[in-house]
Design a protein around this motif. Structure first.
Motif, PDB file in Angstrom:
ATOM      1  N   PRO A  99      28.577  67.714  39.939  1.00  0.00           N
ATOM      2  CA  PRO A  99      29.285  66.487  40.322  1.00  0.00           C
ATOM      3  C   PRO A  99      28.372  65.254  40.306  1.00  0.00           C
ATOM      4  O   PRO A  99      28.867  64.129  40.272  1.00  0.00           O
ATOM      5  N   TRP A 100      27.059  65.483  40.326  1.00  0.00           N
ATOM      6  CA  TRP A 100      26.139  64.344  40.281  1.00  0.00           C
ATOM      7  C   TRP A 100      26.260  63.565  38.973  1.00  0.00           C
ATOM      8  O   TRP A 100      25.871  62.392  38.895  1.00  0.00           O
ATOM      9  N   ALA A 101      26.818  64.206  37.954  1.00  0.00           N
ATOM     10  CA  ALA A 101      26.959  63.539  36.662  1.00  0.00           C
ATOM     11  C   ALA A 101      27.891  62.335  36.747  1.00  0.00           C
ATOM     12  O   ALA A 101      27.805  61.420  35.931  1.00  0.00           O
ATOM     13  N   LEU A 102      28.768  62.329  37.748  1.00  0.00           N
ATOM     14  CA  LEU A 102      29.670  61.189  37.915  1.00  0.00           C
ATOM     15  C   LEU A 102      28.903  59.908  38.235  1.00  0.00           C
ATOM     16  O   LEU A 102      29.437  58.804  38.117  1.00  0.00           O
ATOM     17  N   GLY A 103      27.641  60.095  38.644  1.00  0.00           N
ATOM     18  CA  GLY A 103      26.805  58.923  38.917  1.00  0.00           C
ATOM     19  C   GLY A 103      26.580  58.073  37.677  1.00  0.00           C
ATOM     20  O   GLY A 103      26.235  56.888  37.790  1.00  0.00           O
ATOM     21  N   LEU A 104      26.802  58.666  36.502  1.00  0.00           N
ATOM     22  CA  LEU A 104      26.657  57.891  35.276  1.00  0.00           C
ATOM     23  C   LEU A 104      27.654  56.730  35.230  1.00  0.00           C
ATOM     24  O   LEU A 104      27.414  55.718  34.567  1.00  0.00           O
ATOM     25  N   LEU A 105      28.772  56.893  35.954  1.00  0.00           N
ATOM     26  CA  LEU A 105      29.810  55.866  35.930  1.00  0.00           C
ATOM     27  C   LEU A 105      29.387  54.575  36.636  1.00  0.00           C
ATOM     28  O   LEU A 105      30.071  53.559  36.520  1.00  0.00           O
ATOM     29  N   VAL A 106      28.259  54.632  37.352  1.00  0.00           N
ATOM     30  CA  VAL A 106      27.756  53.407  37.977  1.00  0.00           C
ATOM     31  C   VAL A 106      27.342  52.393  36.906  1.00  0.00           C
ATOM     32  O   VAL A 106      27.166  51.202  37.196  1.00  0.00           O
ATOM     33  N   ALA A 107      27.224  52.862  35.670  1.00  0.00           N
ATOM     34  CA  ALA A 107      26.887  51.957  34.575  1.00  0.00           C
ATOM     35  C   ALA A 107      27.941  50.864  34.403  1.00  0.00           C
ATOM     36  O   ALA A 107      27.615  49.754  33.965  1.00  0.00           O
ATOM     37  N   TYR A 108      29.192  51.148  34.797  1.00  0.00           N
ATOM     38  CA  TYR A 108      30.245  50.148  34.624  1.00  0.00           C
ATOM     39  C   TYR A 108      30.073  48.945  35.557  1.00  0.00           C
ATOM     40  O   TYR A 108      30.071  47.808  35.088  1.00  0.00           O
ATOM     41  N   PRO A 109      29.934  49.155  36.863  1.00  0.00           N
ATOM     42  CA  PRO A 109      29.698  47.972  37.709  1.00  0.00           C
ATOM     43  C   PRO A 109      28.391  47.267  37.381  1.00  0.00           C
ATOM     44  O   PRO A 109      28.303  46.039  37.502  1.00  0.00           O
ATOM     45  N   LEU A 110      27.390  48.028  36.953  1.00  0.00           N
ATOM     46  CA  LEU A 110      26.134  47.403  36.564  1.00  0.00           C
ATOM     47  C   LEU A 110      26.318  46.517  35.329  1.00  0.00           C
ATOM     48  O   LEU A 110      25.734  45.423  35.238  1.00  0.00           O
ATOM     49  N   GLN A 111      27.146  46.985  34.397  1.00  0.00           N
ATOM     50  CA  GLN A 111      27.399  46.186  33.197  1.00  0.00           C
ATOM     51  C   GLN A 111      28.192  44.920  33.538  1.00  0.00           C
ATOM     52  O   GLN A 111      27.936  43.849  32.975  1.00  0.00           O
ATOM     53  N   VAL A 112      29.150  45.041  34.453  1.00  0.00           N
ATOM     54  CA  VAL A 112      29.885  43.863  34.901  1.00  0.00           C
ATOM     55  C   VAL A 112      28.931  42.847  35.527  1.00  0.00           C
ATOM     56  O   VAL A 112      28.998  41.648  35.244  1.00  0.00           O
ATOM     57  N   TRP A 113      28.054  43.331  36.381  1.00  0.00           N
ATOM     58  CA  TRP A 113      27.067  42.453  37.034  1.00  0.00           C
ATOM     59  C   TRP A 113      26.173  41.778  35.996  1.00  0.00           C
ATOM     60  O   TRP A 113      25.918  40.566  36.078  1.00  0.00           O
ATOM     61  N   LYS A 114      25.724  42.543  35.002  1.00  0.00           N
ATOM     62  CA  LYS A 114      24.844  42.004  33.959  1.00  0.00           C
ATOM     63  C   LYS A 114      25.548  40.902  33.167  1.00  0.00           C
ATOM     64  O   LYS A 114      24.981  39.833  32.916  1.00  0.00           O
ATOM     65  N   ALA A 165      28.185  39.151  34.106  1.00  0.00           N
ATOM     66  CA  ALA A 165      28.544  38.028  34.977  1.00  0.00           C
ATOM     67  C   ALA A 165      27.381  37.066  35.150  1.00  0.00           C
ATOM     68  O   ALA A 165      27.584  35.855  35.305  1.00  0.00           O
ATOM     69  N   ARG A 166      26.156  37.590  35.115  1.00  0.00           N
ATOM     70  CA  ARG A 166      24.973  36.744  35.288  1.00  0.00           C
ATOM     71  C   ARG A 166      24.799  35.762  34.135  1.00  0.00           C
ATOM     72  O   ARG A 166      24.335  34.640  34.331  1.00  0.00           O
ATOM     73  N   LYS A 167      25.185  36.168  32.926  1.00  0.00           N
ATOM     74  CA  LYS A 167      24.967  35.291  31.766  1.00  0.00           C
ATOM     75  C   LYS A 167      26.264  34.780  31.160  1.00  0.00           C
ATOM     76  O   LYS A 167      26.231  33.954  30.239  1.00  0.00           O
ATOM     77  N   GLY A 168      27.407  35.237  31.664  1.00  0.00           N
ATOM     78  CA  GLY A 168      28.691  34.812  31.131  1.00  0.00           C
ATOM     79  C   GLY A 168      29.322  33.709  31.949  1.00  0.00           C
ATOM     80  O   GLY A 168      28.741  33.229  32.936  1.00  0.00           O
ATOM     81  N   PRO A 169      30.534  33.297  31.573  1.00  0.00           N
ATOM     82  CA  PRO A 169      31.176  32.168  32.248  1.00  0.00           C
ATOM     83  C   PRO A 169      31.698  32.472  33.641  1.00  0.00           C
ATOM     84  O   PRO A 169      31.827  31.559  34.456  1.00  0.00           O
ATOM     85  N   SER A 170      32.025  33.749  33.938  1.00  0.00           N
ATOM     86  CA  SER A 170      32.551  34.070  35.264  1.00  0.00           C
ATOM     87  C   SER A 170      32.530  35.575  35.495  1.00  0.00           C
ATOM     88  O   SER A 170      32.452  36.367  34.544  1.00  0.00           O
ATOM     89  N   ALA A 171      32.644  35.960  36.766  1.00  0.00           N
ATOM     90  CA  ALA A 171      32.697  37.382  37.109  1.00  0.00           C
ATOM     91  C   ALA A 171      33.997  38.007  36.617  1.00  0.00           C
ATOM     92  O   ALA A 171      34.022  39.176  36.207  1.00  0.00           O
ATOM     93  N   VAL A 172      35.092  37.257  36.661  1.00  0.00           N
ATOM     94  CA  VAL A 172      36.371  37.774  36.175  1.00  0.00           C
ATOM     95  C   VAL A 172      36.293  38.061  34.687  1.00  0.00           C
ATOM     96  O   VAL A 172      36.760  39.106  34.208  1.00  0.00           O
ATOM     97  N   TRP A 173      35.699  37.144  33.939  1.00  0.00           N
ATOM     98  CA  TRP A 173      35.514  37.370  32.507  1.00  0.00           C
ATOM     99  C   TRP A 173      34.701  38.636  32.279  1.00  0.00           C
ATOM    100  O   TRP A 173      35.036  39.451  31.396  1.00  0.00           O
ATOM    101  N   ALA A 174      33.628  38.831  33.046  1.00  0.00           N
ATOM    102  CA  ALA A 174      32.772  40.005  32.889  1.00  0.00           C
ATOM    103  C   ALA A 174      33.548  41.283  33.179  1.00  0.00           C
ATOM    104  O   ALA A 174      33.418  42.295  32.458  1.00  0.00           O
ATOM    105  N   LEU A 175      34.377  41.257  34.224  1.00  0.00           N
ATOM    106  CA  LEU A 175      35.168  42.435  34.575  1.00  0.00           C
ATOM    107  C   LEU A 175      36.106  42.826  33.430  1.00  0.00           C
ATOM    108  O   LEU A 175      36.176  43.996  33.038  1.00  0.00           O
ATOM    109  N   PHE A 176      36.801  41.854  32.885  1.00  0.00           N
ATOM    110  CA  PHE A 176      37.745  42.159  31.816  1.00  0.00           C
ATOM    111  C   PHE A 176      37.030  42.493  30.508  1.00  0.00           C
ATOM    112  O   PHE A 176      37.573  43.232  29.679  1.00  0.00           O
TER     113      PHE A 176
END
Length: 314
Positions: A255-270, A272-283
């Motif tokens: 079940p620890w393999a599900l930790g790989l899915l943390v890559a998604y919020p990390l990618q949104v954060w990444k 959002a830092r260089k894009g126009p908005s957090a909403v844009w990053a999420l979508f």
């Protein structure tokens, strides 16, 4: 100015009336190409003085097919042709700026400008479209559905590929660049667009269509020096298919393999830092799932030898 206009649409209603009204008195001829409207679009176009082309219903509709039909109806066309979608309104000073730019540089095939959303505050999806339209000023690799082009350049590359259900503009632009032409995005207002997108399903369908276009573009031109849409296809497959499948598959072992899915919020954060908005990053991240479905659908149908034109443009 020797400028003609080609407008395409289906069931645009009042938006078409506004579109054609914005062209009146600014171009020599207006050709409206209709893709099976069931509203009063044909009457609106005729009342506005446009020449009307009704596409044959027996062949699948695509925006590329409609634009080609409009250009063919102009024979002989003016020196320049303004292509527009029927849900857009032309900015007052656009043609003056665009024609001047093309006349100043003989190596330019087409110019485009700033397309804005008419009501970006109406929905998050409209706001996302408005951000998408805000492309960099200067030399461009591609354009959207609104642009002014030299008629000779359009004819020289045989126009759009009528079989493409999406991505027909970048396909045209790639062929223009290969033929030695250059493209330019002017720092000028061009059109106002009414996406009228209020439902998640509309956004999902649009993103899926984009994935289909990525896959087809990469299949056609990906081995060329431009690596056309190879990166976009790979990103869609990685984020929208490979990562979740690998994570879920490994989770059957641990079940620890599900930790790989943390890559998604990390990618949104990444993003959002260089894009126009957090909403844009999420979508942007969420959109990889429908894009991956579009990629899969294209390849599934191609491997079965079927027509890959699966999603109508409207």
């Amino acid at each position: 100015m020797s400028v003609d206009a080609v407008v395409i649409g289906r069931n645009e209603g009042a938006r078409l009336d506004a579109c054609l009204g914005s062209l009146k008195g600014r171009v020599r001829r207006i050709v409206y190409v209709d893709s099976g409207s069931t509203d009063n679009s044909l009457a609106i176009a005729r009342d506005a003085g446009a020449e009307v082309v009704e596409l044959d219903l027996s062949t699948p509709f695509t925006a590329a097919r409609a634009r080609n039909a409009g250009f063919a109806a102009l024979t002989p066309p003016g020196e320049f042709v303004q292509f527009m979608d029927g849900d857009c309104i032309l900015a007052a000073g656009w043609l003056t700026n665009a024609v001047a730019a093309l006349k100043a540089r003989a190596d330019l095939a087409l110019v485009c400008g700033r397309r804005r959303e008419l009501c970006p505050e109406a929905s998050v999806y409209n706001r996302l479209c408005d951000l998408e339209w805000n492309t960099p000023v200067g030399e461009a690799r591609a354009c959207g559905g609104d642009f002014l082009i030299r008629a000779e350049a359009f004819a020289a590359v045989d126009g759009f590929d009528a079989g493409l259900i999406a991505g027909e503009e970048p396909d045209l632009c790639l062929r223009l660049r290969r033929a030695g032409w250059r493209l330019w995005r002017l720092d000028a207002e061009m059109t106002e667009h009414d996406a009228d997108m209020h439902r998640f399903a509309q956004w999902w369908r649009r993103a899926m269509r984009a994935g289909h276009a990525y896959a087809e573009g990469a299949a056609r031109y990906g081995r060329g020096p431009e690596r056309h849409w190879v990166r976009e296809t790979a990103r869609a497959v990685f984020w929208g298919l490979a990562l979740p499948l690998v994570s879920l598959g490994l989770a059957l072992i641990s079940p620890w393999a599900l930790g790989l899915l943390v890559a998604y919020p990390l990618q949104v954060w990444k993003l959002a830092r260089k894009g126009p908005s957090a909403v844009w990053a999420l979508f942007a991240v969420l959109g990889k799932f429908p894009e991956a479905l579009g990629v899969l659908t294209y390849w599934a149908r191609r491997l079965r030898g079927h027509d890959a034109r699966i999603i109508e443009y409207k």
